[in-house]
Design a protein around this motif. Structure first.
Motif, PDB file in Angstrom:
ATOM      1  N   TRP A  43       0.824  -1.216   0.000  1.00 22.88           N
ATOM      2  CA  TRP A  43       0.000   0.000   0.000  1.00 22.88           C
ATOM      3  C   TRP A  43       0.854   1.260   0.000  1.00 22.88           C
ATOM      4  CZ3 TRP A  43      -4.521   1.215  -1.526  1.00 22.88           C
ATOM      5  CH2 TRP A  43      -5.510   0.238  -1.588  1.00 22.88           C
ATOM      6  N   CYS A  47       0.129   3.878  -3.007  1.00 18.55           N
ATOM      7  CA  CYS A  47      -0.317   5.247  -2.668  1.00 18.55           C
ATOM      8  C   CYS A  47       0.712   6.295  -3.062  1.00 18.55           C
ATOM      9  CB  CYS A  47      -0.624   5.338  -1.178  1.00 18.55           C
ATOM     10  SG  CYS A  47      -2.098   4.420  -0.724  1.00 18.55           S
ATOM     11  N   TYR A  50       0.341   6.639  -6.851  1.00 16.20           N
ATOM     12  CA  TYR A  50      -0.979   7.167  -7.203  1.00 16.20           C
ATOM     13  C   TYR A  50      -1.086   8.661  -6.872  1.00 16.20           C
ATOM     14  CZ  TYR A  50      -6.048   7.530  -7.499  1.00 16.20           C
ATOM     15  OH  TYR A  50      -7.320   7.898  -7.833  1.00 16.20           O
ATOM     16  N   PHE A  51      -0.728   9.003  -5.666  1.00 14.40           N
ATOM     17  CA  PHE A  51      -0.825  10.410  -5.274  1.00 14.40           C
ATOM     18  C   PHE A  51       0.312  11.241  -5.864  1.00 14.40           C
ATOM     19  CE2 PHE A  51      -3.389   8.377  -1.929  1.00 14.40           C
ATOM     20  CZ  PHE A  51      -4.577   8.991  -2.248  1.00 14.40           C
ATOM     21  N   ASN A 132      -1.934   3.039 -13.060  1.00 12.32           N
ATOM     22  CA  ASN A 132      -1.784   3.079 -11.611  1.00 12.32           C
ATOM     23  C   ASN A 132      -3.139   2.980 -10.924  1.00 12.32           C
ATOM     24  OD1 ASN A 132      -0.199   3.163  -9.320  1.00 12.32           O
ATOM     25  ND2 ASN A 132      -0.668   5.320  -9.043  1.00 12.32           N
ATOM     26  N   ASN A 133      -4.168   3.508 -11.558  1.00 12.17           N
ATOM     27  CA  ASN A 133      -5.503   3.369 -10.985  1.00 12.17           C
ATOM     28  C   ASN A 133      -5.943   1.916 -10.978  1.00 12.17           C
ATOM     29  OD1 ASN A 133      -7.885   4.396  -9.828  1.00 12.17           O
ATOM     30  ND2 ASN A 133      -8.892   4.133 -11.789  1.00 12.17           N
ATOM     31  N   PHE A 136      -4.387   0.522  -7.944  1.00 18.67           N
ATOM     32  CA  PHE A 136      -5.057   0.997  -6.732  1.00 18.67           C
ATOM     33  C   PHE A 136      -6.379   0.264  -6.529  1.00 18.67           C
ATOM     34  CE2 PHE A 136      -7.165   4.050  -3.975  1.00 18.67           C
ATOM     35  CZ  PHE A 136      -6.132   4.461  -3.155  1.00 18.67           C
ATOM     36  N   TRP A 140      -7.179  -2.519  -3.533  1.00 24.09           N
ATOM     37  CA  TRP A 140      -8.292  -2.302  -2.612  1.00 24.09           C
ATOM     38  C   TRP A 140      -9.143  -3.563  -2.520  1.00 24.09           C
ATOM     39  CZ3 TRP A 140      -8.966   1.967   0.296  1.00 24.09           C
ATOM     40  CH2 TRP A 140     -10.172   2.107   0.938  1.00 24.09           C
TER      41      TRP A 140
END
Length: 152
Positions: A43, A47, A50-51, A132-133, A136, A140
């Motif tokens: 994670w 993250c 992604y961010f 990347n989404n 993510f 999840w």
């Protein structure tokens, strides 16, 4: 009427003797410990990328707001691709595939010559945001299925 009261009293007494689970139960057995540590670092990687892509949209040439909208809209095809491929390949294989492709894309975009990347930076940023989404979204979904029901 009186019978229903008995059922409620008995069921509340049964709940008093149920074991309580805490965060420390994630580290109790070696298997759960390895899953938890793997998911923890997993994670962090997901993250950060992604961010990082989302927050660095201001570095792209052009209007910042338009660039952000385009990158945000790329999340929709990313979710669609993730849903389809996750059902076809399975969760672990698809997640590994998403990570490898997104990682290669990020490495590839960093080593491209600057004159080449100027013309394609919007396309590449959108593609890597989409990939990347998928990471993510799949992370999840997959993370919730790794742990026993009582620890979720």
């Amino acid at each position: 009427m009186q019978g229903s009261w008995k059922v409620q009293i008995e069921s509340s007494q049964d709940r008093k003797h149920e074991p309580k689970y805490t965060v420390f139960d994630l580290l109790r057995t070696p298997k759960l410990r390895s899953i938890t540590l793997n998911v923890f670092f997993h994670w962090i990687a997901v993250c950060m990328v992604y961010f990082g892509v989302s927050l660095n949209v201001t570095l792209l040439p052009g209007n910042t707001y338009v660039n952000f909208c385009i990158l945000s809209l790329m999340d929709i095809p990313g979710c669609m691709v993730a849903m389809v491929l996750t059902e076809k390949l399975g969760r672990p294989k698809s997640l590994c595939l998403y990570f490898v492709i997104a990682g290669l894309g990020c490495i590839g975009s960093s080593i491209l010559p600057e004159r080449f990347s100027k013309g394609y930076c919007h396309k590449m940023a959108g593609l890597w945001a989409c990939l990347n989404n998928t990471c993510f979204y799949s992370s999840w979904l997959y993370t919730t299925e790794l742990y026993p029901t009582v620890l979720r």
